[in-house]
Design a protein around this motif. Structure first.
Motif, mmCIF file in Angstrom:
data_model
loop_
_atom_site.group_PDB
_atom_site.id
_atom_site.type_symbol
_atom_site.label_atom_id
_atom_site.label_comp_id
_atom_site.label_asym_id
_atom_site.label_seq_id
_atom_site.Cartn_x
_atom_site.Cartn_y
_atom_site.Cartn_z
ATOM 1 N N ILE A 103 -18.998 6.710 -33.972
ATOM 2 C CA ILE A 103 -20.074 6.590 -34.936
ATOM 3 C C ILE A 103 -20.813 7.923 -35.248
ATOM 4 C CG2 ILE A 103 -22.319 5.700 -35.147
ATOM 5 C CD1 ILE A 103 -21.389 3.134 -33.853
ATOM 6 N N LYS A 104 -20.975 8.562 -34.019
ATOM 7 C CA LYS A 104 -21.514 9.871 -33.941
ATOM 8 C C LYS A 104 -20.912 11.152 -34.913
ATOM 9 C CE LYS A 104 -22.273 13.690 -30.490
ATOM 10 N NZ LYS A 104 -22.025 14.128 -29.162
ATOM 11 N N TYR A 105 -19.602 11.188 -34.704
ATOM 12 C CA TYR A 105 -19.124 12.137 -35.836
ATOM 13 C C TYR A 105 -18.606 11.311 -37.076
ATOM 14 C CZ TYR A 105 -18.891 14.757 -31.580
ATOM 15 O OH TYR A 105 -19.132 15.757 -30.500
ATOM 16 N N ASN A 106 -18.294 10.227 -37.368
ATOM 17 C CA ASN A 106 -17.916 9.790 -38.778
ATOM 18 C C ASN A 106 -18.830 8.838 -39.405
ATOM 19 O OD1 ASN A 106 -15.442 10.712 -37.929
ATOM 20 N ND2 ASN A 106 -14.905 9.032 -36.563
ATOM 21 N N VAL A 107 -19.987 8.498 -38.910
ATOM 22 C CA VAL A 107 -20.976 7.665 -39.596
ATOM 23 C C VAL A 107 -22.297 8.205 -39.822
ATOM 24 C CG1 VAL A 107 -22.020 5.284 -39.498
ATOM 25 C CG2 VAL A 107 -19.504 5.733 -38.685
ATOM 26 N N LEU A 108 -22.908 8.834 -38.707
ATOM 27 C CA LEU A 108 -24.105 9.152 -38.803
ATOM 28 C C LEU A 108 -24.235 10.545 -39.721
ATOM 29 C CD1 LEU A 108 -25.671 7.981 -35.486
ATOM 30 C CD2 LEU A 108 -25.542 6.733 -37.714
ATOM 31 N N THR A 109 -25.420 10.763 -40.331
ATOM 32 C CA THR A 109 -25.658 12.092 -40.956
ATOM 33 C C THR A 109 -26.672 12.833 -40.281
ATOM 34 O OG1 THR A 109 -27.601 11.014 -42.109
ATOM 35 C CG2 THR A 109 -25.229 10.796 -43.056
ATOM 36 N N GLU A 110 -26.947 13.875 -40.528
ATOM 37 C CA GLU A 110 -27.815 14.935 -39.937
ATOM 38 C C GLU A 110 -29.374 14.208 -40.158
ATOM 39 O OE1 GLU A 110 -28.499 18.899 -40.717
ATOM 40 O OE2 GLU A 110 -26.601 19.470 -40.739
ATOM 41 N N GLU A 111 -29.787 13.584 -41.087
ATOM 42 C CA GLU A 111 -30.818 12.780 -41.129
ATOM 43 C C GLU A 111 -31.016 11.722 -40.410
ATOM 44 O OE1 GLU A 111 -34.683 11.808 -42.153
ATOM 45 O OE2 GLU A 111 -33.659 13.671 -42.736
ATOM 46 N N ASP A 112 -29.808 10.938 -40.141
ATOM 47 C CA ASP A 112 -30.068 9.985 -39.068
ATOM 48 C C ASP A 112 -30.342 10.303 -37.674
ATOM 49 O OD1 ASP A 112 -29.116 7.936 -40.956
ATOM 50 O OD2 ASP A 112 -27.111 8.451 -40.858
ATOM 51 N N PHE A 113 -29.772 11.644 -37.300
ATOM 52 C CA PHE A 113 -29.902 12.151 -36.153
ATOM 53 C C PHE A 113 -31.511 12.576 -35.890
ATOM 54 C CE2 PHE A 113 -25.308 12.620 -35.633
ATOM 55 C CZ PHE A 113 -25.153 11.911 -34.675
ATOM 56 N N VAL A 114 -32.055 13.214 -36.991
ATOM 57 C CA VAL A 114 -33.601 13.637 -37.014
ATOM 58 C C VAL A 114 -34.261 12.527 -36.782
ATOM 59 C CG1 VAL A 114 -35.286 14.320 -38.752
ATOM 60 C CG2 VAL A 114 -33.256 15.500 -38.528
ATOM 61 N N LEU A 115 -34.070 11.369 -37.476
ATOM 62 C CA LEU A 115 -34.846 9.952 -37.180
ATOM 63 C C LEU A 115 -34.738 9.424 -35.781
ATOM 64 C CD1 LEU A 115 -34.321 8.033 -40.620
ATOM 65 C CD2 LEU A 115 -36.190 9.252 -39.977
ATOM 66 N N SER A 116 -33.256 9.486 -35.138
ATOM 67 C CA SER A 116 -33.358 9.085 -33.988
ATOM 68 C C SER A 116 -33.758 9.658 -32.762
ATOM 69 C CB SER A 116 -31.724 8.934 -33.725
ATOM 70 O OG SER A 116 -31.209 8.227 -32.560
ATOM 71 N N THR A 117 -33.765 10.985 -33.071
ATOM 72 C CA THR A 117 -34.575 11.999 -32.163
ATOM 73 C C THR A 117 -35.902 12.066 -32.065
ATOM 74 O OG1 THR A 117 -32.705 13.702 -32.274
ATOM 75 C CG2 THR A 117 -34.621 14.542 -31.436
ATOM 76 N N LYS A 118 -36.479 11.620 -33.408
ATOM 77 C CA LYS A 118 -38.091 11.494 -33.500
ATOM 78 C C LYS A 118 -38.430 10.311 -32.710
ATOM 79 C CE LYS A 118 -38.909 14.292 -37.585
ATOM 80 N NZ LYS A 118 -39.536 14.103 -38.948
#
Length: 423
Positions: A81-96
């Motif tokens: 999921i990390k490499y094939n599904v989520l986008t940079e914006e997803d990781f931005v939201l997740s980290t926030k």
């Protein structure tokens, strides 16, 4: 700025009833008896900001998705999921979301790790203090060589762009089954020369030990072709990695659940610190780490939540309670005091991260990183308050969180889009 409360717990000295903290220019000027007119917080105690020594804030938005999976299928699913599904914006939201939950639960300092650039960007612009460990991988010879070729330049680029007064950059060779020993050795030599902060996972699972010790089990089967040319350097994951000199960097290692007596002696001799993550370890059925034996060997043991994807909560109060009860169940005696658990949440975390001169306790000259925690009004002794903190409190009891004397409020974003993608 003055903050007074029913109790102040400096941690490295005795608790103080009805005292005030005086803050000047972001640091603690003094701690003195509360005076008339001091802004007073009743039904509350003041603690140092909590220190989470192992987490992955980039994965906060992935909680409650794969709770039924065993460890290796879980990590494979997370990687997919990390490499094939989520986008940079997803990781931005997740980290926030992770940052917001840390602040709301009284965590002011983190040891965070991932190889997600957008997560580093967000963390470097957040109020949190800590170290971000850039994760690296390399199983096959060519992949490891490619990682090493660009690593120094990548690290220096990230350090230049994102290191701040509050956030340092370190290196994390992920684990003994995702990084071949030669790459560990190269990172060790570099980190020793440059005095870089290092952190990684070790002795976490039985599958990891099966792979290193016996070349069998689920990890061994998955990596059999890719690791045929590996040199196995020891009879446990810790002894294997000792052969790479990585412990000479005095790293902060996560887990060490499977550590033997010999392993613990090796870690102690190398002055290695351990981030204990009891809930994550229990959730995957890894076992109970020998924390009591670690501490008897002189190893600095602190507390980490691991990611919300594997723990589900970023709550160090709950982690401390769970850790204490696990150790008492394991050894069938009243070991690890409530005071020691408070230390593991605060000053021991600072020691593990090499930051104890600045944070981890309430002392004159240290940064004013502290929290106000709700307590009942009817306690007459500091021991009652301490027992309440460890046996009753949770993240929801944190009333206010301060970093460098400034109150922190951080809004949690909507991450429902991540859940939909990751299912």
């Amino acid at each position: 700025m003055i903050f007074a409360a029913d109790w102040v717990f400096p941690v490295t000295s005795s608790p103080l009833s009805k005292h005030s903290i005086v803050v000047e220019k972001g640091r603690i000027k003094e701690i003195r008896p509360a005076a008339p007119g001091d802004p007073y917080h009743s039904k509350a105690c003041i603690l140092p900001g909590l220190i989470n020594t192992h987490t992955h804030l980039a994965y906060t938005g992935l909680r409650n998705l794969f709770d039924d999976l065993l460890f290796f299928p879980w990590i494979r699913k997370l990687t997919e999921i990390k490499y094939n599904v989520l986008t940079e914006e997803d990781f931005v939201l997740s980290t926030k979301l992770g940052i917001a939950e840390c602040i709301r639960s009284g965590i002011t300092t983190v040891a965070d790790m991932s190889d997600v650039p957008s997560s580093l960007v967000i963390l470097s612009n957040s109020p949190l203090r800590g170290i971000f460990y850039w994760e690296v991988f390399g199983v096959e010879r060519e992949a490891a060589a490619q990682t090493w070729t660009g690593l120094k330049d990548k690290y220096n680029e990230l350090k230049t762009q994102y290191s701040t007064e509050r956030l340092r950059l370190g290196i994390s060779p992920h684990a003994c089954y995702t990084v071949r020993p030669e790459l560990y050795g190269q990172i060790a030599e570099w980190a020793i020369d440059e005095q870089l902060p290092v952190s990684f996972h070790v002795a976490e699972s039985k599958a990891e030990e099966d792979f290193i010790c016996r070349r069998e089990g689920v990890i061994a089967e998955f990596l059999r072709e890719r690791t045929r040319d590996w040199s196995f350097l020891g009879s446990s994951s810790i002894q294997h990695l000792a052969g790479t000199r990585i412990f000479q960097t005095k790293p902060l290692v996560a887990h060490a659940v499977q550590a033997s007596k010999k392993d613990l002696e090796l870690l102690a001799e190398a002055d290695v610190a351990v981030a204990h993550c009891p809930k994550s370890n229990a959730k995957f059925g890894h076992g109970i780490a020998p924390v009591y034996e670690m501490q008897r060997n002189g190893i600095c043991v602190s507390l980490g939540t691991d990611s919300a994807a594997s723990n589900n909560r970023l709550d160090l109060f709950e982690e401390a309670r769970f850790a204490l009860l696990q150790q008492r169940a394991r050894y069938q005696q009243q070991i690890l005091s409530e005071q020691k658990m408070l230390e593991m949440m605060t000053i021991d975390g600072a020691r593990a991260m090499g930051m104890s001169k600045e944070i981890g306790s309430l002392e004159s000259g240290k940064f004013a990183d502290f929290i106000l925690v709700r307590i009942p009004a009817d306690y007459s002794s500091s021991s009652q308050v301490l027992n309440h903190l460890i046996h009753n409190c949770s993240a929801s009891d944190v009333l206010r969180t301060f970093i460098q004397g400034e109150e922190q409020k951080y809004e949690a974003p909507d991450v429902s889009s991540i859940y939909k993608k990751a299912k």
